[in-house]
Design a protein around this motif. Structure first.
Motif, PDB file in Angstrom:
ATOM      1  N   ARG A  77       0.820  -1.202   0.000  1.00 40.64           N
ATOM      2  CA  ARG A  77       0.000   0.000   0.000  1.00 40.64           C
ATOM      3  C   ARG A  77       0.858   1.258   0.000  1.00 40.64           C
ATOM      4  O   ARG A  77       0.476   2.265  -0.607  1.00 40.64           O
ATOM      5  CB  ARG A  77      -0.944  -0.021   1.203  1.00 40.64           C
ATOM      6  CG  ARG A  77      -2.013  -1.085   1.066  1.00 40.64           C
ATOM      7  CD  ARG A  77      -2.920  -1.175   2.269  1.00 40.64           C
ATOM      8  NE  ARG A  77      -3.960  -2.180   2.030  1.00 40.64           N
ATOM      9  CZ  ARG A  77      -4.831  -2.578   2.943  1.00 40.64           C
ATOM     10  NH1 ARG A  77      -4.801  -2.057   4.156  1.00 40.64           N
ATOM     11  NH2 ARG A  77      -5.738  -3.489   2.638  1.00 40.64           N
ATOM     12  N   THR A  82      -0.088   5.221  -0.611  1.00 37.99           N
ATOM     13  CA  THR A  82      -0.699   5.449   0.688  1.00 37.99           C
ATOM     14  C   THR A  82       0.365   5.888   1.686  1.00 37.99           C
ATOM     15  O   THR A  82       1.497   5.407   1.636  1.00 37.99           O
ATOM     16  CB  THR A  82      -1.379   4.169   1.190  1.00 37.99           C
ATOM     17  OG1 THR A  82      -2.327   3.728   0.212  1.00 37.99           O
ATOM     18  CG2 THR A  82      -2.087   4.384   2.507  1.00 37.99           C
ATOM     19  N   TRP A  86      -0.681   5.239   7.619  1.00 36.83           N
ATOM     20  CA  TRP A  86      -2.007   4.690   7.337  1.00 36.83           C
ATOM     21  C   TRP A  86      -1.899   3.288   6.753  1.00 36.83           C
ATOM     22  O   TRP A  86      -2.731   2.413   7.047  1.00 36.83           O
ATOM     23  CB  TRP A  86      -2.753   5.612   6.390  1.00 36.83           C
ATOM     24  CG  TRP A  86      -4.161   5.190   6.117  1.00 36.83           C
ATOM     25  CD1 TRP A  86      -4.660   4.705   4.947  1.00 36.83           C
ATOM     26  CD2 TRP A  86      -5.256   5.198   7.037  1.00 36.83           C
ATOM     27  NE1 TRP A  86      -5.994   4.426   5.076  1.00 36.83           N
ATOM     28  CE2 TRP A  86      -6.392   4.713   6.346  1.00 36.83           C
ATOM     29  CE3 TRP A  86      -5.377   5.575   8.385  1.00 36.83           C
ATOM     30  CZ2 TRP A  86      -7.629   4.592   6.949  1.00 36.83           C
ATOM     31  CZ3 TRP A  86      -6.620   5.447   8.988  1.00 36.83           C
ATOM     32  CH2 TRP A  86      -7.727   4.964   8.275  1.00 36.83           C
ATOM     33  N   ARG A  89      -1.237   0.941   9.619  1.00 37.25           N
ATOM     34  CA  ARG A  89      -2.422   0.867  10.472  1.00 37.25           C
ATOM     35  C   ARG A  89      -3.486  -0.049   9.880  1.00 37.25           C
ATOM     36  O   ARG A  89      -4.017  -0.934  10.554  1.00 37.25           O
ATOM     37  CB  ARG A  89      -2.981   2.275  10.666  1.00 37.25           C
ATOM     38  CG  ARG A  89      -4.269   2.346  11.456  1.00 37.25           C
ATOM     39  CD  ARG A  89      -4.783   3.780  11.442  1.00 37.25           C
ATOM     40  NE  ARG A  89      -6.059   3.884  12.132  1.00 37.25           N
ATOM     41  CZ  ARG A  89      -6.204   3.984  13.447  1.00 37.25           C
ATOM     42  NH1 ARG A  89      -5.129   3.982  14.217  1.00 37.25           N
ATOM     43  NH2 ARG A  89      -7.398   4.074  14.000  1.00 37.25           N
ATOM     44  N   THR A  90      -3.812   0.154   8.611  1.00 33.79           N
ATOM     45  CA  THR A  90      -4.849  -0.652   7.982  1.00 33.79           C
ATOM     46  C   THR A  90      -4.405  -2.107   7.826  1.00 33.79           C
ATOM     47  O   THR A  90      -5.209  -3.029   7.988  1.00 33.79           O
ATOM     48  CB  THR A  90      -5.231  -0.076   6.617  1.00 33.79           C
ATOM     49  OG1 THR A  90      -4.055   0.035   5.793  1.00 33.79           O
ATOM     50  CG2 THR A  90      -5.858   1.307   6.773  1.00 33.79           C
ATOM     51  N   GLU A  94      -6.474  -5.171   9.553  1.00 41.80           N
ATOM     52  CA  GLU A  94      -7.114  -6.201   8.733  1.00 41.80           C
ATOM     53  C   GLU A  94      -6.571  -7.589   9.043  1.00 41.80           C
ATOM     54  O   GLU A  94      -7.331  -8.552   9.203  1.00 41.80           O
ATOM     55  CB  GLU A  94      -6.931  -5.856   7.259  1.00 41.80           C
ATOM     56  CG  GLU A  94      -7.719  -4.622   6.835  1.00 41.80           C
ATOM     57  CD  GLU A  94      -7.365  -4.149   5.442  1.00 41.80           C
ATOM     58  OE1 GLU A  94      -6.634  -4.868   4.739  1.00 41.80           O
ATOM     59  OE2 GLU A  94      -7.816  -3.057   5.041  1.00 41.80           O
ATOM     60  N   ARG A 162      -9.789   0.410  11.973  1.00 41.95           N
ATOM     61  CA  ARG A 162      -9.775   0.320  10.510  1.00 41.95           C
ATOM     62  C   ARG A 162     -10.937   1.063   9.876  1.00 41.95           C
ATOM     63  O   ARG A 162     -10.786   1.692   8.826  1.00 41.95           O
ATOM     64  CB  ARG A 162      -9.819  -1.159  10.093  1.00 41.95           C
ATOM     65  CG  ARG A 162      -9.886  -1.379   8.586  1.00 41.95           C
ATOM     66  CD  ARG A 162      -8.670  -0.796   7.900  1.00 41.95           C
ATOM     67  NE  ARG A 162      -8.702  -0.994   6.462  1.00 41.95           N
ATOM     68  CZ  ARG A 162      -9.275  -0.164   5.604  1.00 41.95           C
ATOM     69  NH1 ARG A 162      -9.898   0.935   6.054  1.00 41.95           N
ATOM     70  NH2 ARG A 162      -9.231  -0.397   4.306  1.00 41.95           N
ATOM     71  N   ALA A 222     -11.033   7.995   9.697  1.00 38.04           N
ATOM     72  CA  ALA A 222     -10.390   7.506   8.484  1.00 38.04           C
ATOM     73  C   ALA A 222      -9.632   8.641   7.811  1.00 38.04           C
ATOM     74  O   ALA A 222     -10.080   9.779   7.763  1.00 38.04           O
ATOM     75  CB  ALA A 222     -11.435   6.941   7.530  1.00 38.04           C
TER      76      ALA A 222
END
Length: 238
Positions: A77, A82, A86, A89-90, A94, A162, A222
């Motif tokens: 990502r 990205t 972030w 984190r995502t 996930e 998330r 977000a």
């Protein structure tokens, strides 16, 4: 000095090797410990994926692979534009949701000895089963209560991190209860020789809510624009 510059190729290769090492080691340990039981056990793979002890062992041994999945997903990502924070984190959220939830769901969906033959059982009186469990063996009560609290704990912990829409304890409680109702319904429909109990739903939802409270300090809205691209140069002063 540009702190966001891409590290040189040798540094990237070294970091990649360091991160991949634990995953390879974990896979090797699993293969070494599993080869003899799997070779001699009459049930083969059932000893690992069809028993609670086997699922617990494989889940613990697969932790390095989960860490590697977080790193690979975050790196992909970041490479797509990205922001690194972030992306990490995502990716962590996930993988954490999947890795921390699926093994528990798998364990409570394992069929009992009377699957397909024993009468289906449903308990819809709140707290009745819980009181009976607490009145029995302390060890059994602890395992039952803690186990039910942990089923959707990872979901409650990582989902608000998330998804901004889930950054609310009541919503996490509703999500945990909804997921638990689906699991209890599946136990009944599939005739797994398990009790579909409302107390399991209450404990599952409570575990998700407690985990959400534990991670509340890490909740954030977000990121509307996670791109980490270069900033435009300022216009010259006139």
């Amino acid at each position: 000095m540009d702190r966001t510059a891409t590290p040189p190729a040798p540094a990237r290769r070294i970091r990649r090797a360091v991160l991949a090492g634990p995953a390879v080691l974990g896979a090797a340990v699993v293969a070494f410990l599993a080869q003899r039981p799997l070779h001699h056990h009459r049930d083969g793979w059932h000893a690992w994926i069809g028993t609670i002890n086997g699922v617990v062992f494989l889940t613990a041994a697969g932790l390095p692979l989960a860490a590697l999945a977080v790193w690979a997903l975050a790196r992909r990502r970041s490479a797509a534009g990205t922001s690194p924070g972030w992306a990490r984190r995502t990716a962590l959220a996930e993988v954490g949701i999947a890795y921390g939830t699926l093994p528990w769901v798998w364990m409570i969906m394992l069929p009992g000895a009377g699957a397909g033959t024993a009468p289906r059982r449903v308990s819809l009186v709140p707290l009745r089963d819980l009181i009976e469990v607490l009145a029995g063996s302390p060890v059994t009560a602890t395992v039952q209560v803690v186990g039910n609290l942990l089923v959707f704990a990872a979901l409650g912990c990582f989902a608000p991190m998330r998804f901004a829409a889930l950054a609310s304890v009541p919503r996490i409680l509703a999500l945990g209860a909804g997921c638990s109702v689906l699991v209890e319904t599946a136990q009944y429909v599939l005739w797994l020789d398990r009790v579909s109990s409302v107390d399991d739903v209450l404990l599952n939802a409570a575990g998700a809510g407690l985990a959400a409270l534990a991670s509340r300090r890490r909740w954030r809205a977000a990121d509307p624009a996670p791109s980490a691209g270069p900033r435009p140069a300022p216009l010259p002063a006139r």
